[in-house]
Write a protein that holds these residues in place. Structure first.
Motif, PDB file in Angstrom:
ATOM      1  N   TYR A 112       0.796  -1.225   0.000  1.00 61.23           N
ATOM      2  CA  TYR A 112       0.000   0.000   0.000  1.00 61.23           C
ATOM      3  C   TYR A 112       0.830   1.278   0.000  1.00 61.23           C
ATOM      4  O   TYR A 112       0.311   2.339  -0.325  1.00 61.23           O
ATOM      5  N   ARG A 129     -10.622   4.430  -4.651  1.00 63.53           N
ATOM      6  CA  ARG A 129      -9.789   4.909  -3.546  1.00 63.53           C
ATOM      7  C   ARG A 129     -10.641   5.203  -2.315  1.00 63.53           C
ATOM      8  O   ARG A 129     -10.270   4.852  -1.187  1.00 63.53           O
ATOM      9  N   SER A 170     -13.641   3.865  -1.710  1.00 62.78           N
ATOM     10  CA  SER A 170     -14.258   2.614  -1.265  1.00 62.78           C
ATOM     11  C   SER A 170     -13.327   1.818  -0.355  1.00 62.78           C
ATOM     12  O   SER A 170     -13.777   1.202   0.616  1.00 62.78           O
ATOM     13  N   TYR A 171     -12.029   1.827  -0.666  1.00 61.34           N
ATOM     14  CA  TYR A 171     -11.059   1.049   0.120  1.00 61.34           C
ATOM     15  C   TYR A 171     -10.354   1.895   1.167  1.00 61.34           C
ATOM     16  O   TYR A 171      -9.399   1.432   1.789  1.00 61.34           O
ATOM     17  N   GLN A 231      -5.222   4.515   7.891  1.00 60.75           N
ATOM     18  CA  GLN A 231      -5.418   3.304   7.083  1.00 60.75           C
ATOM     19  C   GLN A 231      -4.829   2.084   7.784  1.00 60.75           C
ATOM     20  O   GLN A 231      -5.469   1.032   7.877  1.00 60.75           O
ATOM     21  N   ARG A 266      -7.092  -0.999   9.143  1.00 64.36           N
ATOM     22  CA  ARG A 266      -6.927  -2.331   8.535  1.00 64.36           C
ATOM     23  C   ARG A 266      -6.390  -3.341   9.542  1.00 64.36           C
ATOM     24  O   ARG A 266      -6.777  -4.512   9.513  1.00 64.36           O
ATOM     25  N   GLY A 311     -10.729  -7.403   4.243  1.00 63.12           N
ATOM     26  CA  GLY A 311     -11.161  -6.587   3.114  1.00 63.12           C
ATOM     27  C   GLY A 311     -11.872  -7.415   2.055  1.00 63.12           C
ATOM     28  O   GLY A 311     -12.201  -8.583   2.262  1.00 63.12           O
ATOM     29  N   ARG A 312     -12.102  -6.769   0.899  1.00 63.30           N
ATOM     30  CA  ARG A 312     -12.808  -7.424  -0.208  1.00 63.30           C
ATOM     31  C   ARG A 312     -11.935  -7.456  -1.456  1.00 63.30           C
ATOM     32  O   ARG A 312     -11.136  -6.552  -1.681  1.00 63.30           O
ATOM     33  N   VAL A 331     -10.852  -6.965  -5.168  1.00 63.63           N
ATOM     34  CA  VAL A 331     -11.172  -5.942  -6.160  1.00 63.63           C
ATOM     35  C   VAL A 331     -11.829  -6.566  -7.388  1.00 63.63           C
ATOM     36  O   VAL A 331     -12.662  -5.944  -8.051  1.00 63.63           O
ATOM     37  N   PRO A 367      -5.781  -6.554  -1.889  1.00 60.77           N
ATOM     38  CA  PRO A 367      -6.325  -7.161  -0.659  1.00 60.77           C
ATOM     39  C   PRO A 367      -6.165  -8.683  -0.616  1.00 60.77           C
ATOM     40  O   PRO A 367      -5.858  -9.244   0.441  1.00 60.77           O
TER      41      PRO A 367
END
Length: 319
Positions: free
Chosen positions: A28, A57, A59-60, A69, A73, A83-84, A86, A277
């Motif tokens: 990241y 950007r 959304s995450y 961040q 996380r 997370g999900r 992409v 992710p």
């Protein structure tokens, strides 16, 4: 013993935290924009509009400060939320848990096969009295270590699938489809176990207690299997803990070669699509696997040699 266990548990927690932090920094915080990378999905980034990148950007949470961040996380990861994806929006934990059983089946069979083959080779080399046969057996692990995994897999597919038609070349249905991938994944580990166990057995058999046991009338078989093997098993046991991470990494190659479903195929797809992710979830999964295996090995060590706990808890005696 309690101090020993507490120290190992704290080390395990630290390794997990370090793995998460390093993967977060690498994935990241690189100079490139992770939102643009994920929006492109491994394709041409010029085709992605600024609105799509900004939406991804936001959304995450990539538009938040880095410290926020990281904290968000990390807290989500502690609660099991990685997370999900992409690519399809599926939670990473669900994606990995769906692919994990097939990979666990492959990894467990490969580890078991590596342990059996490596131990049998080391014991045979230590048992035989013929020097040429011992040297021949001890030279085999070097071949197993030096052979690339993908090359071994392709050779096995060519021989046992296309030429002799004994095992299927691809797929994950049934026991027969598990044989070639397991052998491919097990050979490097078996070679390492054989090398380390054979060396440990040579050291153990040179100890004075072996000569004492033989002088008291104990058979060579009893000395080897009843005394030397137990004392020589600690280094290979430590190696098995390290091998767990290598087996998971090797599963990526083996599942790709044999077109098997599992974490390896999900990893290859995530890397190709630059699904950050999912890639981070695989890194954390590998760290958890390594930590749990190493922790189990550390807990078995005192059962084989009680001096391991006493030497780490007793203070040093000053002269």
């Amino acid at each position: 013993m309690r101090t020993y266990l507490l120290r190992r548990l704290l080390q395990a927690v630290f390794v997990l935290w370090a793995a998460y932090t390093v993967s977060f920094g690498v994935l990241y915080l690189l100079p490139s924009d992770p939102a643009t990378i994920m929006a492109a999905g491994g394709g041409d980034a010029s085709t992605v509009t600024q609105e799509q990148t900004d939406a991804l950007r936001h959304s995450y949470g990539l538009d938040q400060p880095v410290a926020q961040q990281y904290g968000t996380r990390l807290l989500d990861a502690v609660h099991g939320d990685l997370g999900r994806s992409v690519q399809n929006g599926v939670p990473v934990t669900h994606l990995l848990s769906r692919a994990l059983p097939t990979t666990v089946q492959l990894a467990a069979s490969a580890m078991l096969l590596a342990l059996v083959l490596g131990s049998a080779l080391a014991l045979a080399a230590s048992w035989t009295r013929r020097g040429w046969l011992r040297q021949l057996l001890l030279s085999l692990p070097s071949l197993g270590v030096s052979a690339p995994t993908f090359w071994v897999g392709l050779v096995l597919v060519q021989l046992f699938s296309f030429h002799w038609r004994v095992f299927p070349a691809f797929g994950d249905e049934g026991f027969a489809a598990l044989v070639l991938p397991s052998v491919t994944l097990a050979l490097p580990g078996a070679a390492l176990i054989a090398q380390v166990l054979a060396k440990s057995l040579r050291t153990a058999l040179a100890e004075p207690y072996v000569q004492t046991a033989l002088a008291k009338g104990a058979s060579r078989r009893r000395v080897l299997f009843g005394h030397a093997v137990r004392n020589a098993s600690i280094p290979p046991l430590t190696l098995i803990g390290i091998m767990a991470g290598n087996v998971l990494a090797g599963a990526v190659v083996v599942e790709t070669v044999f077109a098997r479903a599992g974490v390896g195929r999900e990893t290859a797809a995530a890397v190709t699509a630059q699904d950050i992710p999912v890639v981070q979830g695989v890194v954390i999964l590998g760290a958890v696997t390594f930590v749990l295996t190493t922790l189990a090995v550390d807990l078995i060590h005192p059962l084989l040699d009680p001096r391991i706990t006493t030497t780490t808890t007793r203070p040093a005696v000053r002269a």
